[in-house]
Design a protein around this motif. Structure first.
Motif, PDB file in Angstrom:
ATOM      1  N   TYR A   1       0.811  -1.213   0.000  1.00  0.00           N
ATOM      2  CA  TYR A   1       0.000   0.000   0.000  1.00  0.00           C
ATOM      3  C   TYR A   1       0.852   1.273   0.000  1.00  0.00           C
ATOM      4  CZ  TYR A   1      -4.594  -2.128   0.347  1.00  0.00           C
ATOM      5  OH  TYR A   1      -5.756  -2.808   0.066  1.00  0.00           O
ATOM      6  N   SER A   2       2.076   1.184   0.489  1.00  0.00           N
ATOM      7  CA  SER A   2       2.935   2.373   0.498  1.00  0.00           C
ATOM      8  C   SER A   2       3.860   2.437  -0.720  1.00  0.00           C
ATOM      9  CB  SER A   2       3.785   2.393   1.775  1.00  0.00           C
ATOM     10  OG  SER A   2       4.640   1.259   1.841  1.00  0.00           O
ATOM     11  N   TYR A   3       3.797   1.427  -1.552  1.00  0.00           N
ATOM     12  CA  TYR A   3       4.722   1.370  -2.692  1.00  0.00           C
ATOM     13  C   TYR A   3       4.411   2.452  -3.728  1.00  0.00           C
ATOM     14  CZ  TYR A   3       6.654  -0.151  -7.152  1.00  0.00           C
ATOM     15  OH  TYR A   3       7.289  -0.183  -8.366  1.00  0.00           O
ATOM     16  N   SER A   4       5.486   3.065  -4.219  1.00  0.00           N
ATOM     17  CA  SER A   4       5.388   4.014  -5.328  1.00  0.00           C
ATOM     18  C   SER A   4       6.544   3.739  -6.277  1.00  0.00           C
ATOM     19  CB  SER A   4       5.468   5.462  -4.824  1.00  0.00           C
ATOM     20  OG  SER A   4       5.614   6.351  -5.916  1.00  0.00           O
ATOM     21  N   PRO A   5       6.275   3.654  -7.578  1.00  0.00           N
ATOM     22  CA  PRO A   5       7.372   3.384  -8.513  1.00  0.00           C
ATOM     23  C   PRO A   5       8.343   4.557  -8.641  1.00  0.00           C
ATOM     24  CG  PRO A   5       5.335   3.826  -9.704  1.00  0.00           C
ATOM     25  CD  PRO A   5       4.975   3.741  -8.248  1.00  0.00           C
ATOM     26  N   ASP A   6       7.917   5.738  -8.215  1.00  0.00           N
ATOM     27  CA  ASP A   6       8.731   6.947  -8.415  1.00  0.00           C
ATOM     28  C   ASP A   6       9.387   7.460  -7.147  1.00  0.00           C
ATOM     29  OD1 ASP A   6       7.939   7.069 -11.153  1.00  0.00           O
ATOM     30  OD2 ASP A   6       6.017   7.935 -10.510  1.00  0.00           O
ATOM     31  N   TYR A   7       8.913   7.045  -5.989  1.00  0.00           N
ATOM     32  CA  TYR A   7       9.424   7.590  -4.733  1.00  0.00           C
ATOM     33  C   TYR A   7       9.739   6.457  -3.758  1.00  0.00           C
ATOM     34  CZ  TYR A   7       7.168  11.709  -6.708  1.00  0.00           C
ATOM     35  OH  TYR A   7       6.772  12.711  -7.558  1.00  0.00           O
ATOM     36  N   SER A   8      10.597   6.765  -2.807  1.00  0.00           N
ATOM     37  CA  SER A   8      10.941   5.763  -1.795  1.00  0.00           C
ATOM     38  C   SER A   8      11.501   6.461  -0.564  1.00  0.00           C
ATOM     39  CB  SER A   8      11.975   4.770  -2.348  1.00  0.00           C
ATOM     40  OG  SER A   8      13.188   5.439  -2.647  1.00  0.00           O
ATOM     41  N   LEU A   9      11.480   5.731   0.544  1.00  0.00           N
ATOM     42  CA  LEU A   9      12.117   6.181   1.782  1.00  0.00           C
ATOM     43  C   LEU A   9      13.426   5.426   1.955  1.00  0.00           C
ATOM     44  CD1 LEU A   9       9.252   6.237   4.467  1.00  0.00           C
ATOM     45  CD2 LEU A   9      10.379   8.214   3.458  1.00  0.00           C
ATOM     46  N   ASP A  10      14.306   5.977   2.779  1.00  0.00           N
ATOM     47  CA  ASP A  10      15.502   5.217   3.139  1.00  0.00           C
ATOM     48  C   ASP A  10      15.070   3.878   3.728  1.00  0.00           C
ATOM     49  OD1 ASP A  10      18.264   6.423   2.837  1.00  0.00           O
ATOM     50  OD2 ASP A  10      17.133   8.157   3.530  1.00  0.00           O
ATOM     51  N   THR A  11      15.798   2.830   3.407  1.00  0.00           N
ATOM     52  CA  THR A  11      15.371   1.478   3.751  1.00  0.00           C
ATOM     53  C   THR A  11      15.156   1.303   5.254  1.00  0.00           C
ATOM     54  OG1 THR A  11      16.639   0.672   1.868  1.00  0.00           O
ATOM     55  CG2 THR A  11      15.897  -0.959   3.455  1.00  0.00           C
ATOM     56  N   PHE A  12      16.023   1.890   6.074  1.00  0.00           N
ATOM     57  CA  PHE A  12      15.868   1.692   7.519  1.00  0.00           C
ATOM     58  C   PHE A  12      14.583   2.343   8.015  1.00  0.00           C
ATOM     59  CE2 PHE A  12      17.547   5.973   7.849  1.00  0.00           C
ATOM     60  CZ  PHE A  12      17.069   6.460   9.062  1.00  0.00           C
ATOM     61  N   LEU A  13      14.189   3.481   7.408  1.00  0.00           N
ATOM     62  CA  LEU A  13      12.923   4.122   7.764  1.00  0.00           C
ATOM     63  C   LEU A  13      11.746   3.306   7.243  1.00  0.00           C
ATOM     64  CD1 LEU A  13      13.349   7.979   7.213  1.00  0.00           C
ATOM     65  CD2 LEU A  13      12.724   6.809   9.337  1.00  0.00           C
ATOM     66  N   ASP A  14      11.866   2.840   6.008  1.00  0.00           N
ATOM     67  CA  ASP A  14      10.795   2.060   5.383  1.00  0.00           C
ATOM     68  C   ASP A  14      10.503   0.799   6.204  1.00  0.00           C
ATOM     69  OD1 ASP A  14       8.954   0.974   3.689  1.00  0.00           O
ATOM     70  OD2 ASP A  14      10.367   0.492   2.086  1.00  0.00           O
ATOM     71  N   GLU A  15      11.548   0.024   6.491  1.00  0.00           N
ATOM     72  CA  GLU A  15      11.344  -1.227   7.220  1.00  0.00           C
ATOM     73  C   GLU A  15      10.974  -0.972   8.687  1.00  0.00           C
ATOM     74  OE1 GLU A  15      10.958  -3.925   5.892  1.00  0.00           O
ATOM     75  OE2 GLU A  15      11.924  -3.800   3.948  1.00  0.00           O
ATOM     76  N   GLY A  16      11.594   0.027   9.288  1.00  0.00           N
ATOM     77  CA  GLY A  16      11.280   0.341  10.682  1.00  0.00           C
ATOM     78  C   GLY A  16       9.844   0.768  10.858  1.00  0.00           C
ATOM     79  N   LEU A  17       9.365   1.652   9.994  1.00  0.00           N
ATOM     80  CA  LEU A  17       7.973   2.110  10.067  1.00  0.00           C
ATOM     81  C   LEU A  17       7.004   0.990   9.708  1.00  0.00           C
ATOM     82  CD1 LEU A  17       8.417   5.687   8.607  1.00  0.00           C
ATOM     83  CD2 LEU A  17       7.234   5.160  10.748  1.00  0.00           C
ATOM     84  N   THR A  18       7.371   0.154   8.752  1.00  0.00           N
ATOM     85  CA  THR A  18       6.500  -0.966   8.382  1.00  0.00           C
ATOM     86  C   THR A  18       6.328  -1.927   9.551  1.00  0.00           C
ATOM     87  OG1 THR A  18       7.216  -0.817   6.069  1.00  0.00           O
ATOM     88  CG2 THR A  18       6.175  -2.865   6.759  1.00  0.00           C
ATOM     89  N   ASP A  19       7.420  -2.292  10.208  1.00  0.00           N
ATOM     90  CA  ASP A  19       7.322  -3.190  11.359  1.00  0.00           C
ATOM     91  C   ASP A  19       6.626  -2.511  12.541  1.00  0.00           C
ATOM     92  OD1 ASP A  19       8.050  -5.774  10.928  1.00  0.00           O
ATOM     93  OD2 ASP A  19       9.849  -5.722  12.161  1.00  0.00           O
ATOM     94  N   TYR A  20       6.875  -1.226  12.721  1.00  0.00           N
ATOM     95  CA  TYR A  20       6.235  -0.460  13.804  1.00  0.00           C
ATOM     96  C   TYR A  20       4.713  -0.470  13.638  1.00  0.00           C
ATOM     97  CZ  TYR A  20       5.037   3.687  16.628  1.00  0.00           C
ATOM     98  OH  TYR A  20       4.476   4.557  17.526  1.00  0.00           O
ATOM     99  N   LEU A  21       4.257  -0.217  12.418  1.00  0.00           N
ATOM    100  CA  LEU A  21       2.826  -0.194  12.143  1.00  0.00           C
ATOM    101  C   LEU A  21       2.231  -1.598  12.152  1.00  0.00           C
ATOM    102  CD1 LEU A  21       2.759   2.518   9.320  1.00  0.00           C
ATOM    103  CD2 LEU A  21       1.996   2.766  11.687  1.00  0.00           C
ATOM    104  N   THR A  22       2.983  -2.574  11.666  1.00  0.00           N
ATOM    105  CA  THR A  22       2.513  -3.958  11.697  1.00  0.00           C
ATOM    106  C   THR A  22       2.221  -4.384  13.129  1.00  0.00           C
ATOM    107  OG1 THR A  22       3.758  -4.574   9.705  1.00  0.00           O
ATOM    108  CG2 THR A  22       3.150  -6.355  11.214  1.00  0.00           C
ATOM    109  N   LEU A  23       3.153  -4.108  14.012  1.00  0.00           N
ATOM    110  CA  LEU A  23       2.979  -4.480  15.416  1.00  0.00           C
ATOM    111  C   LEU A  23       1.813  -3.728  16.045  1.00  0.00           C
ATOM    112  CD1 LEU A  23       4.301  -6.302  17.531  1.00  0.00           C
ATOM    113  CD2 LEU A  23       5.717  -4.361  18.221  1.00  0.00           C
ATOM    114  N   ALA A  24       1.692  -2.433  15.723  1.00  0.00           N
ATOM    115  CA  ALA A  24       0.607  -1.623  16.284  1.00  0.00           C
ATOM    116  C   ALA A  24      -0.759  -2.139  15.835  1.00  0.00           C
ATOM    117  CB  ALA A  24       0.789  -0.162  15.865  1.00  0.00           C
ATOM    118  N   ILE A  25      -0.864  -2.541  14.574  1.00  0.00           N
ATOM    119  CA  ILE A  25      -2.150  -3.025  14.040  1.00  0.00           C
ATOM    120  C   ILE A  25      -2.461  -4.425  14.566  1.00  0.00           C
ATOM    121  CG2 ILE A  25      -3.386  -3.670  11.946  1.00  0.00           C
ATOM    122  CD1 ILE A  25      -1.751  -1.499  10.472  1.00  0.00           C
TER     123      ILE A  25
END
Length: 595
Positions: free
Chosen positions: A476-500
């Motif tokens: 759902y956060s994927y964009s072919p043109d934009y991205s976050l630094d990997t540590f932010l991307d994975e950290g936020l993904t796991d943070y939100l996964t755990l919260a949900i």
């Protein structure tokens, strides 16, 4: 008149073997029996009627102690019985004392005082009996209720194991039907139970509330007996999945078919529920659960991707050194030129004041109150203030340059250390590329997710849900043109996964792949608006995040934050000390440098 005392043995027999004592003991025994009946009845009435108990209380004290501590006669149902057993208890206490008084009056002249005193002590021991009745009654009540609970649990399990009876009470067991039900209803009060499926199933079947208060029997005794039966391996559920009308999903056993049917629906529903503002313009991704051999192909592809990211990270460090040298050179130049610049502007200030300082007085003396003099004075004062501001600015620029120079030298030295570590980690990665983050799930842009199914291991559904949620967030956060630094991307993904996931599943089954990165995100949301960070994550908006960070800190702090985050992400998973050191440095930066 002389009183003749009887021999000791004769007096002892007279005191303890007589018709009146025998009658008293019969009455006393009947009284204790009535006390037991009335007190047990009062306790049962209380245990079955008063909704003041929460199941979690059973974990703190034993149920018997809990019943004794919470029992009160203030409730309307217990009042009649309370009056009865209280009256009997008081009657028994008074009866013992009255009988003793009678004995003293009757035998005071014929039996020695010492023997009467001993007799008094023995009779006082009778008071232990009604007290013992009050002590053992809660235990007996608990045993009675436990037997009743066992029968009710057995009946419940028999009903749940009978497909026909199960349908009658609205319990679903078909995975496809459960998935459709979840997809078309809200997730309010939705709960996944796996740790003790039999317990969860029976509690839902009996409609015992999860959090609200209920009676001692329903909230405490039944759950307690279920836990006891689980340990004793009693009758067991025979269904893999059960979905109850109270929205409790009980997982007894996980199969590959169940995960394929249920988890995509659950993950999609949970994310859309969590982010109500999320405008869904994508169709759900293709989600494939693969056995371990099939999964290796896609895992290898991700390893190649990580290899490229690792190389980019090392290249980033070299670029950082060049940029760092440029920053050091620029700030060093400011510091070095400070004496000359300071002297230049000081001389300019003094020359200007010497030349124009007396102009206004001279103008006034020559032409009087002419407006030209006032206009000239205003301009001269403005120029003097401008030069004074330049002098102040030179001092401030020197202080800023010295601080930037100090920090940048520290950051560069740290980056040199990080480069050495990164090169070694890269070589280790090439030798053994299997990494934890790619062992369970992979998002393959733009719309495919692969999840590893462990056929030989009995993993819990919540573990697969955790992985599926993580990859769905990537989707759902994927964009072919934009991205976050990997540590932010994975950290936020796991943070939100755990919260949900923790809102619905039991926390002991929710693992994380990036614990250190989650810790960084947890610190980040303490200092920056959480809602904005999450929105930038969903938009993959690194520029927006950078702007948000720089507003609160500084450009130099942002570069250092990104560098330390990259160092953390690419540090060896086996080097806990180094990873914890990076986390500490990031926390120190976030808490120390905020504007």
């Amino acid at each position: 008149m002389k009183i003749h005392l009887r021999p000791f043995k004769q007096n002892l027999k007279l005191l303890f073997i007589n018709k009146k004592l025998f009658i008293f003991l019969i009455i006393f025994s009947i009284g204790n029996f009535l006390l037991y009946i009335q007190y047990v009845d009062a306790l049962k009435s209380f245990a079955l009627s008063e909704k003041i108990f929460i199941g979690a209380e059973a974990n703190k004290v034993h149920p018997i102690d809990l019943l004794s501590n919470k029992f009160t006669c203030e409730t309307q149902q217990a009042i009649p019985n309370c009056y009865n057993y209280s009256f009997i208890f008081i009657f028994l206490l008074i009866a013992v004392e009255v009988f003793l008084i009678y004995a003293f009056v009757r035998y005071r002249k014929t039996i020695s005082k010492k023997l009467l005193a001993g007799y008094s002590i023995v009779m006082q021991l009778l008071l232990i009996v009604p007290l013992a009745v009050l002590v053992i009654s809660p235990n007996n009540v608990f045993n009675i209720l436990s037997e009743q609970a066992n029968n009710e649990v057995k009946t419940s399990i028999e009903t749940l194991n009978n497909p026909t009876e199960r349908v009658k009470v609205g319990v679903l067991s078909s995975t496809e039907i459960i998935a459709k039900k979840i997809a078309t209803s809200s997730l309010d009060n939705f709960t996944i139970v796996e740790s003790n499926p039999q317990r969860g199933a029976v509690l839902s079947f009996l409609k015992i509330p999860k959090q609200d208060k209920d009676t001692f029997y329903r909230a405490i005794v039944i759950p307690y007996q279920l836990d006891f039966q689980e340990n004793q391996k009693g009758d067991a559920l025979n269904s893999n999945l059960l979905y109850f009308p109270d929205k409790t999903l009980v997982i007894n056993k996980v199969t590959k078919d169940d995960t394929e049917s249920l988890l995509p629906v659950l993950a999609n529903k949970m994310i859309i529920t969590e982010f109500k503002h999320l405008v869904v313009t994508k169709n759900p991704p293709n989600t494939l659960f693969l056995n371990e051999i099939e999964y290796v192909v896609h895992q290898t592809r991700e390893e190649e991707k990580l290899k490229k990211e690792f190389e980019d990270y090392i290249a980033y460090l070299y670029d950082y050194f060049e940029e760092s040298d440029s920053i050091i050179q620029t700030n060093q130049s400011i510091v070095n030129s400070y004496p000359t610049d300071k002297q230049k502007y000081q001389r300019e200030y003094e020359d200007y004041k010497a030349k124009w300082g007396n102009w206004y007085q001279e103008c006034k003396s020559e032409i009087g109150n002419d407006p030209i003099c006032e206009e000239g004075k205003t301009k001269i004062d403005s120029n003097i203030k401008s030069i004074e501001a330049d002098l102040t600015s030179i001092d401030e620029n020197k202080k800023v340059a010295e601080e930037n120079l100090r920090l940048q030298i520290i950051y560069k030295n740290g980056a040199l250390r990080d480069l050495t570590t990164a090169k070694q980690n890269y070589q280790d990665f090439l030798k053994n590329p299997i990494t934890a983050e790619f062992q369970d799930g992979v998002f393959n842009p733009p719309d495919t997710i692969y999840v590893r199914f462990y056929e030989k291991d009995n993993k819990f559904l919540s573990s697969y849900l955790n992985t599926t949620l993580h990859e769905y967030l990537h989707f759902y956060s994927y964009s072919p043109d934009y991205s976050l630094d990997t540590f932010l991307d994975e950290g936020l993904t796991d943070y939100l996964t755990l919260a949900i996931a923790s809102k619905y599943a039991e926390p002991e089954f929710l693992g994380v792949g990036y614990p250190n990165e989650i810790e960084v995100v947890g610190e980040l949301v303490k200092h920056l608006p959480k809602e904005k960070i999450i929105q930038y994550y969903l938009d993959m908006n690194q520029t927006g995040f950078q702007r948000l960070f720089v507003e609160a800190y500084s450009p130099l702090d942002y570069e250092n934050f990104i560098l330390k985050g990259k160092n953390l992400f690419y540090a060896s998973l086996k080097d806990n000390a180094l990873r914890e050191q990076y986390v500490k440095e990031i926390k120190d930066l976030l808490s120390r440098n905020k504007n």
